[in-house]
Design a protein around this motif. Structure first.
Motif, PDB file in Angstrom:
ATOM      1  N   LEU A  10       0.838  -1.192   0.000  1.00 34.03           N
ATOM      2  CA  LEU A  10       0.000   0.000   0.000  1.00 34.03           C
ATOM      3  C   LEU A  10       0.873   1.242   0.000  1.00 34.03           C
ATOM      4  O   LEU A  10       1.789   1.371   0.820  1.00 34.03           O
ATOM      5  N   GLN A  11       0.623   2.139  -0.944  1.00 32.85           N
ATOM      6  CA  GLN A  11       1.396   3.372  -1.048  1.00 32.85           C
ATOM      7  C   GLN A  11       0.999   4.309   0.094  1.00 32.85           C
ATOM      8  O   GLN A  11      -0.189   4.548   0.317  1.00 32.85           O
ATOM      9  N   ALA A  12       2.000   4.810   0.817  1.00 31.61           N
ATOM     10  CA  ALA A  12       1.746   5.691   1.952  1.00 31.61           C
ATOM     11  C   ALA A  12       2.891   6.696   2.068  1.00 31.61           C
ATOM     12  O   ALA A  12       4.047   6.285   2.198  1.00 31.61           O
ATOM     13  N   PRO A  13       2.589   7.995   2.038  1.00 31.44           N
ATOM     14  CA  PRO A  13       3.654   8.990   2.164  1.00 31.44           C
ATOM     15  C   PRO A  13       4.469   8.829   3.449  1.00 31.44           C
ATOM     16  O   PRO A  13       5.663   9.057   3.464  1.00 31.44           O
ATOM     17  N   GLU A  14       3.812   8.419   4.523  1.00 35.72           N
ATOM     18  CA  GLU A  14       4.457   8.188   5.822  1.00 35.72           C
ATOM     19  C   GLU A  14       4.084   6.784   6.300  1.00 35.72           C
ATOM     20  O   GLU A  14       3.099   6.603   7.030  1.00 35.72           O
ATOM     21  N   PRO A  15       4.832   5.762   5.917  1.00 37.24           N
ATOM     22  CA  PRO A  15       4.461   4.383   6.261  1.00 37.24           C
ATOM     23  C   PRO A  15       4.260   4.133   7.760  1.00 37.24           C
ATOM     24  O   PRO A  15       3.411   3.333   8.141  1.00 37.24           O
ATOM     25  N   GLY A  16       4.990   4.829   8.594  1.00 40.42           N
ATOM     26  CA  GLY A  16       4.863   4.641  10.038  1.00 40.42           C
ATOM     27  C   GLY A  16       3.507   5.036  10.589  1.00 40.42           C
ATOM     28  O   GLY A  16       3.123   4.601  11.676  1.00 40.42           O
ATOM     29  N   GLN A  17       2.753   5.840   9.839  1.00 39.03           N
ATOM     30  CA  GLN A  17       1.440   6.265  10.311  1.00 39.03           C
ATOM     31  C   GLN A  17       0.424   5.125  10.301  1.00 39.03           C
ATOM     32  O   GLN A  17      -0.661   5.262  10.865  1.00 39.03           O
ATOM     33  N   ALA A  18       0.759   3.994   9.705  1.00 40.17           N
ATOM     34  CA  ALA A  18      -0.152   2.847   9.680  1.00 40.17           C
ATOM     35  C   ALA A  18      -0.092   2.032  10.968  1.00 40.17           C
ATOM     36  O   ALA A  18      -0.916   1.146  11.185  1.00 40.17           O
ATOM     37  N   LYS A  19       0.855   2.334  11.828  1.00 44.88           N
ATOM     38  CA  LYS A  19       1.108   1.534  13.036  1.00 44.88           C
ATOM     39  C   LYS A  19      -0.132   1.339  13.910  1.00 44.88           C
ATOM     40  O   LYS A  19      -0.502   0.213  14.216  1.00 44.88           O
ATOM     41  N   ALA A  20      -0.769   2.409  14.301  1.00 38.53           N
ATOM     42  CA  ALA A  20      -1.922   2.301  15.203  1.00 38.53           C
ATOM     43  C   ALA A  20      -3.041   1.498  14.557  1.00 38.53           C
ATOM     44  O   ALA A  20      -3.642   0.629  15.196  1.00 38.53           O
TER      45      ALA A  20
END
Length: 119
Positions: A10-20
Motif C-alpha cells: 500500500l502506497q503511503a507517504p508516511e508508512p509509520g502512520q499505519a502503526k496504530a
C-alpha cells in the motif's frame, strides 16, 4: 517454482502512520521497518501481511504487490522468456532479499518477485 506468500503493498507517504491502525484494529505487529517501508504481520502467521511504502529504495517505481517465491532465478528466467517487461532487474538487495520487478500485463501492476537470501 512455489509461492511462499503474497503481500499487498500500500502506497503511503508516511508508512509509520499505519502503526496504530495495523496494531489496534487488525492485530498485526511490525516485522520490518526501514522507514520508507514497513511490513506488519499476523502473530504466528507470517503469510498474512500488509506492507506500507512511500517509495522503493533501489528501484524506479514502488511495486503494487510482493510475491515471495522459492526460486526467484527461475521466476526471472520465466518472465524474460515470456517477454514480460522487467521494471527492475534481478538484484541482491542490502536488506537480505534477491528480487526483480515485472509488469503484470493485464493490469499493468508492478510485481516485486523475491526470495530471502537466508532461506
Amino acid at each position: 517454482m512455489g509461492v511462499r506468500r503474497v503481500v499487498p503493498n500500500l502506497q503511503a507517504p508516511e508508512p509509520g502512520q499505519a502503526k496504530a491502525f495495523c496494531e489496534d484494529v487488525l492485530g498485526l505487529e511490525p516485522v520490518m521497518d526501514q522507514g520508507w517501508v514497513v511490513t506488519y504481520a499476523a502473530p504466528g502467521n507470517l503469510g498474512a501481511q500488509l506492507t506500507f511504502l512511500s517509495h522503493d529504495a533501489s528501484a524506479p517505481v514502488a511495486p503494487h504487490v510482493s510475491v515471495e517465491v522459492d526460486d526467484v532465478d527461475a521466476a526471472y528466467a520465466a518472465a524474460q522468456a515470456a517477454g514480460h517487461e522487467i521494471v527492475h532487474p534481478l538484484t541482491d538487495e542490502p536488506w537480505g532479499v534477491r528480487r526483480f520487478f515485472v509488469r503484470e500485463p493485464a493490469s499493468g501492476a508492478v510485481v516485486n518477485v523475491l526470495t530471502h537470501r537466508d532461506r
